[in-house]
Design a protein around this motif. Structure first.
Motif, PDB file in Angstrom:
ATOM      1  N   ASN A   1       6.279  10.924   2.862  1.00 64.85           N
ATOM      2  CA  ASN A   1       6.990  10.525   1.657  1.00 64.85           C
ATOM      3  C   ASN A   1       7.085   9.007   1.615  1.00 64.85           C
ATOM      4  O   ASN A   1       7.969   8.422   2.222  1.00 64.85           O
ATOM      5  CB  ASN A   1       8.381  11.163   1.627  1.00 64.85           C
ATOM      6  CG  ASN A   1       9.127  10.819   0.358  1.00 64.85           C
ATOM      7  OD1 ASN A   1       8.650  10.021  -0.456  1.00 64.85           O
ATOM      8  ND2 ASN A   1      10.284  11.403   0.171  1.00 64.85           N
ATOM      9  N   PRO A   2       6.157   8.354   0.907  1.00 63.58           N
ATOM     10  CA  PRO A   2       6.179   6.887   0.863  1.00 63.58           C
ATOM     11  C   PRO A   2       7.493   6.345   0.316  1.00 63.58           C
ATOM     12  O   PRO A   2       7.986   5.323   0.780  1.00 63.58           O
ATOM     13  CB  PRO A   2       5.020   6.541  -0.078  1.00 63.58           C
ATOM     14  CG  PRO A   2       4.192   7.755  -0.183  1.00 63.58           C
ATOM     15  CD  PRO A   2       5.057   8.927   0.140  1.00 63.58           C
ATOM     16  N   PHE A   3       8.074   7.064  -0.647  1.00 59.04           N
ATOM     17  CA  PHE A   3       9.338   6.593  -1.206  1.00 59.04           C
ATOM     18  C   PHE A   3      10.436   6.607  -0.139  1.00 59.04           C
ATOM     19  O   PHE A   3      11.331   5.768  -0.149  1.00 59.04           O
ATOM     20  CB  PHE A   3       9.749   7.453  -2.404  1.00 59.04           C
ATOM     21  CG  PHE A   3      10.871   6.851  -3.197  1.00 59.04           C
ATOM     22  CD1 PHE A   3      10.687   5.678  -3.898  1.00 59.04           C
ATOM     23  CD2 PHE A   3      12.114   7.464  -3.238  1.00 59.04           C
ATOM     24  CE1 PHE A   3      11.723   5.110  -4.622  1.00 59.04           C
ATOM     25  CE2 PHE A   3      13.158   6.905  -3.960  1.00 59.04           C
ATOM     26  CZ  PHE A   3      12.960   5.729  -4.653  1.00 59.04           C
TER      27      PHE A   3
ATOM     28  N   GLY B   1       1.385   4.265  -2.834  1.00 57.66           N
ATOM     29  CA  GLY B   1       1.397   5.703  -2.552  1.00 57.66           C
ATOM     30  C   GLY B   1       2.460   6.438  -3.344  1.00 57.66           C
ATOM     31  O   GLY B   1       2.300   7.614  -3.675  1.00 57.66           O
ATOM     32  N   VAL B   2       3.570   5.738  -3.671  1.00 62.11           N
ATOM     33  CA  VAL B   2       4.623   6.359  -4.476  1.00 62.11           C
ATOM     34  C   VAL B   2       4.084   6.727  -5.856  1.00 62.11           C
ATOM     35  O   VAL B   2       4.486   7.716  -6.461  1.00 62.11           O
ATOM     36  CB  VAL B   2       5.827   5.395  -4.620  1.00 62.11           C
ATOM     37  CG1 VAL B   2       6.877   5.978  -5.527  1.00 62.11           C
ATOM     38  CG2 VAL B   2       6.421   5.090  -3.253  1.00 62.11           C
ATOM     39  N   LEU B   3       3.144   5.909  -6.338  1.00 62.36           N
ATOM     40  CA  LEU B   3       2.670   6.085  -7.718  1.00 62.36           C
ATOM     41  C   LEU B   3       1.570   7.138  -7.855  1.00 62.36           C
ATOM     42  O   LEU B   3       1.224   7.513  -8.960  1.00 62.36           O
ATOM     43  CB  LEU B   3       2.152   4.748  -8.261  1.00 62.36           C
ATOM     44  CG  LEU B   3       3.158   3.603  -8.262  1.00 62.36           C
ATOM     45  CD1 LEU B   3       2.533   2.347  -8.821  1.00 62.36           C
ATOM     46  CD2 LEU B   3       4.395   3.976  -9.055  1.00 62.36           C
ATOM     47  N   VAL B   4       1.013   7.580  -6.734  1.00 66.43           N
ATOM     48  CA  VAL B   4      -0.067   8.568  -6.832  1.00 66.43           C
ATOM     49  C   VAL B   4       0.533   9.937  -7.143  1.00 66.43           C
ATOM     50  O   VAL B   4       1.412  10.400  -6.433  1.00 66.43           O
ATOM     51  CB  VAL B   4      -0.859   8.654  -5.512  1.00 66.43           C
ATOM     52  CG1 VAL B   4      -1.944   9.698  -5.617  1.00 66.43           C
ATOM     53  CG2 VAL B   4      -1.457   7.307  -5.166  1.00 66.43           C
ATOM     54  N   PRO B   5       0.092  10.565  -8.225  1.00 62.26           N
ATOM     55  CA  PRO B   5       0.629  11.889  -8.550  1.00 62.26           C
ATOM     56  C   PRO B   5       0.320  12.879  -7.427  1.00 62.26           C
ATOM     57  O   PRO B   5      -0.832  13.033  -7.052  1.00 62.26           O
ATOM     58  CB  PRO B   5      -0.113  12.283  -9.830  1.00 62.26           C
ATOM     59  CG  PRO B   5      -0.737  11.040 -10.341  1.00 62.26           C
ATOM     60  CD  PRO B   5      -0.931  10.139  -9.176  1.00 62.26           C
ATOM     61  N   THR B   6       1.361  13.486  -6.876  1.00 62.73           N
ATOM     62  CA  THR B   6       1.141  14.364  -5.717  1.00 62.73           C
ATOM     63  C   THR B   6       0.264  15.558  -6.056  1.00 62.73           C
ATOM     64  O   THR B   6      -0.479  16.034  -5.211  1.00 62.73           O
ATOM     65  CB  THR B   6       2.473  14.873  -5.166  1.00 62.73           C
ATOM     66  OG1 THR B   6       3.257  15.337  -6.260  1.00 62.73           O
ATOM     67  CG2 THR B   6       3.206  13.790  -4.419  1.00 62.73           C
TER      68      THR B   6
ATOM     69  N   ALA C   1      -2.214  15.561  -8.030  1.00 59.66           N
ATOM     70  CA  ALA C   1      -3.616  15.160  -8.051  1.00 59.66           C
ATOM     71  C   ALA C   1      -4.179  15.134  -6.629  1.00 59.66           C
ATOM     72  O   ALA C   1      -5.385  15.185  -6.431  1.00 59.66           O
ATOM     73  CB  ALA C   1      -3.777  13.788  -8.712  1.00 59.66           C
ATOM     74  N   LEU C   2      -3.277  15.056  -5.632  1.00 57.10           N
ATOM     75  CA  LEU C   2      -3.718  15.051  -4.241  1.00 57.10           C
ATOM     76  C   LEU C   2      -3.875  16.458  -3.671  1.00 57.10           C
ATOM     77  O   LEU C   2      -4.595  16.667  -2.708  1.00 57.10           O
ATOM     78  CB  LEU C   2      -2.698  14.305  -3.368  1.00 57.10           C
ATOM     79  CG  LEU C   2      -2.632  12.799  -3.514  1.00 57.10           C
ATOM     80  CD1 LEU C   2      -1.511  12.252  -2.660  1.00 57.10           C
ATOM     81  CD2 LEU C   2      -3.962  12.185  -3.094  1.00 57.10           C
TER      82      LEU C   2
ATOM     83  N   LEU D   1       0.838  -1.211   0.000  1.00 56.15           N
ATOM     84  CA  LEU D   1       0.000   0.000   0.000  1.00 56.15           C
ATOM     85  C   LEU D   1       0.869   1.255   0.000  1.00 56.15           C
ATOM     86  O   LEU D   1       0.598   2.224  -0.721  1.00 56.15           O
ATOM     87  CB  LEU D   1      -0.901  -0.028   1.237  1.00 56.15           C
ATOM     88  CG  LEU D   1      -1.908   1.109   1.371  1.00 56.15           C
ATOM     89  CD1 LEU D   1      -2.996   0.971   0.322  1.00 56.15           C
ATOM     90  CD2 LEU D   1      -2.518   1.130   2.760  1.00 56.15           C
ATOM     91  N   VAL D   2       1.952   1.197   0.799  1.00 52.80           N
ATOM     92  CA  VAL D   2       2.872   2.342   0.842  1.00 52.80           C
ATOM     93  C   VAL D   2       3.503   2.550  -0.530  1.00 52.80           C
ATOM     94  O   VAL D   2       3.610   3.681  -1.020  1.00 52.80           O
ATOM     95  CB  VAL D   2       3.952   2.114   1.921  1.00 52.80           C
ATOM     96  CG1 VAL D   2       5.014   3.200   1.866  1.00 52.80           C
ATOM     97  CG2 VAL D   2       3.315   2.071   3.306  1.00 52.80           C
TER      98      VAL D   2
END
Lengths: 302, 344
Positions: free
Chosen positions: A173-175, A138-143, A145-146, A134-135
Motif C-alpha cells: 500500500n504505497p499510500f 504508485g498511489v495513482l495507479v488504478p489497482t 488495472a494491475l 515513485l512510491v
C-alpha cells in the motif's frame, strides 16, 4: 476560479477599527435548518443499514413479499442456522478466510509501511526524494488495472488459485508509506533518536525499541485502512480464485448472489451474510474513531 | 543497552544543539548532529556502516513487494499489450504469441463497446463528481457551522457507510432498487410514481457510490475546515461577512488542497468502476458486461481469453488515470499559487 474578491483583506489587524456590524439572524430557524439537513443526510446513510438489519430477520417469502416485521415473523435465528449449514458451513469458512487475509495482511502491511516511512523520515540517502516520488506515483495507479497483469504473472508462477495469490498483493500500500512518513514526522522527535545513538544503540534497535513504539498511532491507522481495504477487496479475489474454499466473504456473497435468480432461498442467506460481514468493520470504526480521523486528516494535509 | 553510562552524561545536552529543529526536514536528523559532536571519544565505524545499511534494510521489504506487485505488473501489462495470441493451424496445436505492436490498442479503441465504456464512465464522472464534492462539502460546512449539534454522532453516522464493503453496499442498494423487495419502490408505488430504478444504470450506480463515499470525504473536508485558524473566521465576521459569504470566500478557498486531493482520488476511483455495475449487471439488463472499461478488460480476459486486448484496455485505463491526475494536481497547484500571489 478564486472566489476571493481582489483587494479584499481579511486580516485581523482590521478588527479594532471596524465597528463589527452584528447581524440579527433568525437563529432558531437556521439552527433547525442546519441540524435538519444533517438529520436528513444521516437518514440517507443509516436507513439502508437499517433495512439490512430488518431484512436479515425475514425469510424468503417475507423478503420477496416486502412485508414488514412482526414478532411472529422473526426469522433471524433460522437464517443464521441456514447460514451455518448451507454448503457445510462454507460461509463461516469464508469469514475465517477474510479474517486471515485482512488481519494478518494488514498487520504485515502496516509493519512494512512503517519500516519504509521511518526510513524515509529518519535517513538521508541518495535519490531519496526520487524514490519517494515513485512510491507516490504508485498511489495513482488504478489497482484494478494491475489485477489482470498480476493474475497472468501469478499464473506463470503457478500460484493462481492459492492463498498467496490474494495475500501477497494485499501487503502493498504505497499510500500507507506516505501516511507512515507523515506520522513519523509528527511523532518521532529527532532528539530522542540522537540520544539513543549517543547511548550506543544500533540503528535497527533504535527503530524497534523507540521509533516503532512512538509511531504506534500511525501503525494502527495504516492497519485499520488496510484491514478495510482487504476486507472490501473484490476484484483481486474474483480474478485470482476459483476454489470456493479459499474465497473471502465478499466473493462468497457475490457467488451466492448470482444464484438467487435460480434459487430464491439464497436471498436470506445473502442478506444475513452481508449483515454479519459488515459487523467487524462497523465495530472497528466505532471503536477506533480517533485513528481513522487522524489518518484522513494526515492524508488531507498534503 | 550495553554501553556504560559515561557517554550519556557527557553528551546529555548535546543532541539538542545538534538537531536544533524539532521537525527534521527531508535531510534527516542524522548528519548535522554527528559532525557537531565535540571530539567523539572513539570513532565508531560500525555505527556509521549501520546508518548506511539500516535505511536499505528498512526499505527493502516494501520496495521488494512494490516492485513485485506494482512495477513488474505494469511492465508485464505493457509487454502483453504488444502481443496477440494466434491459434496455429486449425486451432488444434495450441496458440503462439505474435508481436502486433499497437494492434491491440487500435483494436480496443476501434471497438464500440470499449468506447461506450469510456462514455459511460465519462457520464458517471460528470454526474457523480459534482454531486459528491457538493454534498460532502455542504455536509462538512454544515457540521463546521456554529449551529450544528451532536457533531461526533453526525460524523460517525455519515461515515458509517464507508465501513460497508463495496460489494455489500451494491447488494443492499440492488435490493432497494428491486420492485417487490424494496420498501422504497413500494412507497413510491403507493404515491403513484412508477419508478424504474434498475432501468437507469447511471443514477443507480451514482447513488451507490455517493452513499459509500460522501461521508468519508465529508470527514476529510471537516478536518480541513477545523484546521482553519479561528482568527481568520473572526476577521471575516468582523468585516461583515455572513455565514454564506464566509463559506464561499474564506473557508472553501482555504481548504483547496483537500478539495484537490479528494477530486484526485475520486477520479482515480471512478475510472476503476467495477464492483457496483458488476452487481447490478445481474439484476439490470441495461448494465452490460462491458459497461465500464474495467468490465471490458475483465470480460476480454476471462470471457474471451484475449489477454493482449485486456492488457491494452488496462494500460489505456491507467494512462487516462495518469493524465487526469496530472491535470488535477496541476490545476490545484496553479490555483493555490495564484491565490498566494493575490494574497501577498
Amino acid at each position: 476560479m478564486s472566489i476571493l474578491a481582489p483587494g479584499r483583506r481579511t486580516r485581523p489587524d482590521h478588527a479594532p477599527a471596524a465597528p463589527a456590524p452584528v447581524r440579527r439572524q433568525p437563529w432558531s430557524l437556521s439552527r433547525a435548518a442546519v441540524n435538519g439537513a444533517l438529520v436528513l443526510a444521516t437518514a440517507y446513510t443509516l436507513l439502508p443499514l437499517g433495512w439490512l438489519l430488518s431484512a436479515a430477520a425475514k425469510n424468503t417469502g417475507d423478503l420477496l413479499g416486502g412485508r414488514g416485521l412482526s414478532p411472529e415473523r422473526w426469522h433471524l435465528g433460522d437464517n443464521l442456522h441456514a447460514l451455518a449449514t448451507t454448503g457445510d458451513g462454507i460461509y463461516f469458512r469464508w469469514y475465517l478466510n477474510s479474517l486471515l487475509y485482512a488481519g494478518i495482511g494488514a498487520v504485515l502491511c502496516a509493519f512494512v509501511c512503517v519500516c519504509a516511512g521511518y526510513a524515509f523520515h529518519v535517513y538521508a540517502f541518495r535519490g531519496k526524494e526520487q524514490l519517494f516520488g515513485l512510491v507516490l506515483l504508485g498511489v495513482l495507479v488504478p489497482t484494478t488495472a494491475l489485477a489482470l497483469p498480476m493474475y497472468l504473472l501469478a499464473s506463470q508462477l503457478h500460484i493462481v488459485n492459492t492463498f498467496w495469490a490474494v495475500f501477497i498483493p494485499s501487503l502493498v500500500n504505497p499510500f500507507g508509506v506516505y501516511l507512515a512518513r507523515v506520522f513519523c514526522a509528527g511523532y518521532i522527535p529527532s532528539e530522542v533518536l540522537e540520544a539513543a545513538r549517543v547511548d550506543g544503540a544500533g540503528e535497527l534497535r533504535i527503530f524497534w525499541s523507540i521509533g516503532l513504539r512512538m509511531v504506534m498511532p500511525g501503525f494502527v491507522t495504516v492497519f485499520l485502512f488496510q484491514f478495510t481495504a482487504i476486507w472490501n477487496n473484490f476484484f483481486l479475489p474474483l480474478v485470482m480464485l476459483s476454489d470456493n474454499r479459499l474465497f473471502p466473504v465478499s466473493l462468497g456473497l457475490y457467488a451466492w448472489n448470482t444464484q438467487t435468480t435460480a434459487f430464491p432461498e439464497y436471498y436470506p442467506l445473502v442478506v444475513t451474510g452481508s449483515l454479519l460481514a459488515v459487523v467487524p468493520l462497523v465495530v472497528a470504526f466505532v471503536a477506533l474513531q480517533r485513528h481513522w480521523k487522524a489518518g484522513l486528516t494526515a492524508g488531507s494535509v498534503k | 543497552m550495553t554501553r556504560p553510562p559515561a557517554p550519556r552524561t557527557e553528551a546529555g545536552p548535546e543532541p539538542r544543539t545538534g538537531a536544533g529543529t524539532p521537525a527534521p526536514g527531508p535531510a534527516g536528523p542524522a548528519a548535522p548532529s554527528r559532525t557537531a559532536r565535540p571530539g567523539p571519544a572513539r570513532p565508531r565505524p560500525t555505527r556509521a556502516a549501520g546508518r548506511r545499511g539500516a535505511p536499505a534494510l528498512l526499505l527493502a521489504p516494501f520496495m521488494v513487494l512494490f516492485t513485485a506487485c506494482t512495477l513488474i505488473p505494469i511492465g508485464y501489462a505493457v509487454h502483453l499489450s504488444l502481443y496477440t495470441e494466434r491459434r496455429s493451424g486449425l486451432g488444434f496445436g495450441g496458440t503462439v504469441s505474435v508481436f502486433t505492436g499497437l494492434g491491440n490498442y487500435t483494436r480496443a479503441l476501434g471497438d464500440p463497446a470499449f468506447r461506450e465504456g469510456f462514455l459511460s464512465v465519462a457520464g458517471y464522472c460528470l454526474l457523480y463528481i459534482p454531486l459528491m464534492l457538493g454534498l460532502s462539502l455542504l455536509l462538512a460546512l454544515l457540521l463546521d457551522s456554529a449551529l450544528a449539534r451532536a457533531r461526533r454522532f453526525f460524523q460517525l453516522a455519515l461515515f458509517l457507510p464507508h465501513a460497508v464493503p463495496g460489494i455489500i453496499a451494491a447488494l443492499i442498494w440492488m435490493y432497494l432498487y428491486t420492485p417487490g423487495i424494496s420498501p422504497v419502490v413500494g412507497a413510491l408505488d403507493t404515491l403513484g410514481a412508477q419508478p424504474d430504478l434498475l432501468g437507469n444504470p447511471l443514477p443507480a450506480v451514482v447513488n451507490i457510490a455517493l452513499w459509500e463515499w460522501a461521508g468519508y470525504n465529508m470527514v476529510i473536508f471537516y478536518a480541513a475546515l477545523q484546521a482553519i485558524p479561528r482568527e481568520i473566521l473572526e476577521a471575516a465576521r468582523v468585516d461583515g461577512a455572513g455565514p454564506l459569504r464566509t463559506a464561499f470566500s474564506v473557508k472553501i478557498p482555504l481548504i483547496r488542497a483537500s478539495l484537490t486531493m479528494v477530486g484526485l482520488f475520486t477520479v482515480i476511483g471512478s475510472l476503476q468502476l467495477f464492483t457496483e455495475p458488476m452487481i447490478l449487471h445481474g439484476a439490470a439488463p441495461t448494465v452490460t458486461s462491458t459497461w465500464t472499461p474495467n468490465m471490458y478488460a475483465y470480460s476480454a480476459a476471462f470471457d474471451r481469453n484475449d489477454y493482449g486486448l485486456a492488457a491494452a484496455a488496462s494500460v489505456l485505463l491507467a494512462l487516462t488515470a495518469a493524465a487526469l491526475s496530472y491535470a488535477i494536481t496541476r490545476g490545484g497547484r496553479a490555483g493555490s499559487s495564484r491565490r498566494a500571489k493575490a494574497g501577498a
